[in-house]
Design a protein around this motif. Structure first.
Motif, short mmCIF file in Angstrom:
data_model
loop_
_atom_site.label_atom_id
_atom_site.label_comp_id
_atom_site.label_asym_id
_atom_site.label_seq_id
_atom_site.Cartn_x
_atom_site.Cartn_y
_atom_site.Cartn_z
N THR A 27 66.80 20.65 -18.45
CA THR A 27 66.90 19.36 -17.76
C THR A 27 67.94 18.49 -18.45
O THR A 27 68.75 17.83 -17.79
N CYS A 28 67.94 18.51 -19.78
CA CYS A 28 68.94 17.77 -20.56
C CYS A 28 70.35 18.24 -20.21
O CYS A 28 71.24 17.43 -19.94
N GLY A 150 60.90 19.45 -15.27
CA GLY A 150 61.79 18.40 -15.76
C GLY A 150 62.65 17.81 -14.66
O GLY A 150 62.84 16.59 -14.56
N ASN A 151 63.19 18.68 -13.81
CA ASN A 151 64.04 18.20 -12.72
C ASN A 151 63.26 17.45 -11.66
O ASN A 151 63.79 16.56 -11.01
N LEU A 176 61.14 14.28 -22.74
CA LEU A 176 61.64 15.65 -22.92
C LEU A 176 61.49 16.10 -24.37
O LEU A 176 61.21 17.28 -24.64
N THR A 177 61.66 15.18 -25.32
CA THR A 177 61.50 15.53 -26.74
C THR A 177 60.08 15.97 -27.04
O THR A 177 59.85 16.98 -27.72
N VAL A 178 59.10 15.23 -26.52
CA VAL A 178 57.69 15.58 -26.73
C VAL A 178 57.37 16.94 -26.12
O VAL A 178 56.69 17.79 -26.72
N TYR A 262 75.73 27.02 -12.94
CA TYR A 262 74.52 26.48 -12.31
C TYR A 262 73.80 25.48 -13.20
O TYR A 262 73.10 24.59 -12.70
N SER A 263 73.94 25.58 -14.53
CA SER A 263 73.18 24.70 -15.42
C SER A 263 73.88 23.39 -15.75
O SER A 263 73.24 22.44 -16.18
#
Length: 454
Positions: A27-28, A150-151, A176-178, A262-263
């Motif tokens: 996601t990042c 995430g997305n 996201l970190t957690v 794609y990413s």
């Protein structure tokens, strides 16, 4: 629990651990270029594409030493510490600075090499020739759920927003970190695999035979551990020039190029299309979800139905090539050529048809489905052919894949969309052809030798 049941549970835990870590990291990667364009700071001069290029470049070089690291500390601890470095990279976006941004990129590149080498090692020692295809599919499907959660959050949180504020960025990246930290701690639930017959059949291929007879010697004989680490490094170099790995290298290289596309590139391109209106930024998250659905469908079907596939791995890879060709053609028609390198305000250009959100999301699904076709079969054939040297083999696999991803992220800063698509089309054909030759060679060995000796 039977040894087979324990091995299957280990694969599931491994998949969930990676799912949490890459829910955060993928996601990042999908949103970072867009986020950094919106970051209002005169002191920050970083590029998401450049960061990912550094990550994959360091990732590539670090694969040469990753087997030695895994040999010394073991795959479980190797994955845990690597996961912590992933968390550090993601946490950096809470308040990005140029020097921390690129330093974290270098560190996560090293972590990625160790993480994926350890993953390949654990996948192999928890699989047999009969279950390697199934286990590869299960792991891949669980991993690709990371594209979904995430997305989905990004899509809901950013819906209708044309600018990403500091608060929006901080909320997303703290979450996201957690999530990535949870994935790292899950690795401690993986149990030691028990051999079903003789140690040589199911034991950790990183350990020489003499260390298997008395596990206590592994902890006390430090010189032997470092000899073992050096041996793993030498094996990686030798495997790199084997006929089997050289044949597979073109296909592995292609997966590195399309991974970049794609990413990182495609989501950014969709977000830059002003014709999509206020939804453009949130569509980055929706695109990631569609990629994840394709990945999960492919991983589940081709993994769980592995034994029912009478045509072998070639048919799945051929399906992947056709699927990607359809996706590339539709993207060429639907997305503006300057979208990957457009400024924050986006692009007002159009391609050859009226841009369609539905077509863009269909292409996302096809990219994910095609990627799962290639990667599940590559995991299967590498784990099978190089069973006795799994950690060095997967290190070489990731070395080739990551160096091509680094190259692709580098040229993504400069090349228009149609040139990037042309590179992908050519490499997809060469990669598919090289896989066919590799599978033919493996089939020849099946008829001529005992598979247990491979």
């Amino acid at each position: 629990m039977t040894p087979e049941g324990k091995s299957l549970l280990n694969i599931v835990v491994l998949g969930f651990g990676f799912m949490f870590i890459f829910t955060a990291f993928q996601t990042c990667g999908n949103i970072e270029q867009t986020v950094l364009k919106s970051f209002n700071s005169s002191e920050f001069h970083g590029s998401g594409y450049t960061s990912m290029s550094i990550i994959y470049g360091v990732f590539s070089a670090s694969n040469l030493i990753a087997p030695s690291v895994v040999a010394v500390i073991g795959p479980q601890l190797a994955m845990f510490f690597s996961g912590l470095l992933y968390s550090g990279y993601i946490a950096m976006f809470i308040h990005p600075l140029t020097w921390t941004f690129y330093t974290a990129s270098v560190l996560v590149g090293v972590a990625a090499a160790v993480l994926w080498t350890a993953q390949g090692n654990l996948l192999t020692i928890n699989s047999s020739d009969a279950t390697i295809g199934r286990n590869s599919g299960i792991f891949w499907a669980l991993l690709q759920f990371s594209m979904f959660f995430g997305n989905l959050y990004v899509y809901v949180a950013w819906h209708g927003k044309t600018h990403i504020s500091d608060k929006d960025r901080q909320t997303v990246f703290i979450s996201l970190t957690v999530i990535s930290l949870v994935g790292s701690f899950l690795f401690f639930l993986i149990q030691k695999s028990e051999p079903e017959a003789t140690p040589s059949e199911t034991s950790d291929p990183l350990l020489p035979p003499e260390t298997l007879t008395d596990s206590s010697t592994v902890l006390t004989a430090a010189p032997g551990v470092w000899v073992q680490a050096l041996d793993a490094f030498k094996k990686a170099l030798k495997l790199f020039i084997t006929k089997e790995m050289l044949l597979l290298s073109a296909c592995i290289a292609y997966t590195g190029l399309e991974l970049t596309f794609y990413s990182g590139v495609y989501g950014t391109s969709i977000g830059a299309m002003t014709v999509f209106g206020d939804e453009a930024k949130s569509l980055i998250g929706l695109s990631g979800i569609c990629i994840g659905i394709g990945e999960i469908l492919g991983g589940g079907v081709f993994g769980m139905l592995n034994k029912c596939n009478r045509f072998g791995r070639n048919a799945v890879v051929l399906l992947g090539m056709v699927t990607h060709y359809v996706a590339f053609y539709l993207i060429f028609l639907n997305i503006a050529p300057d979208a990957p390198i457009a400024p924050e305000e986006g692009t007002h250009l159009q391609a050859f048809i009226t841009p369609s959100v539905e077509v863009a999301l269909l292409c996302s699904f096809l990219l994910g489905l095609g990627d799962s076709c290639f990667n599940t079969q590559l995991l299967s054939i590498v784990g099978h052919v190089f069973r006795e040297d799994s950690a060095p083999a997967f290190a070489v696999f990731k070395f080739i894949q990551s160096i091509m991803a680094a190259v692709a992220f580098l040229y993504s800063n400069y090349l228009l969309l149609h040139w990037q698509l042309l590179i992908l089309v050519a490499c997809c054909f060469l990669g598919t052809l090289s896989f066919f030759l590799s599978e033919w060679l493996a089939a020849q060995r099946t008829r001529d030798t005992d598979y247990d000796s491979i």
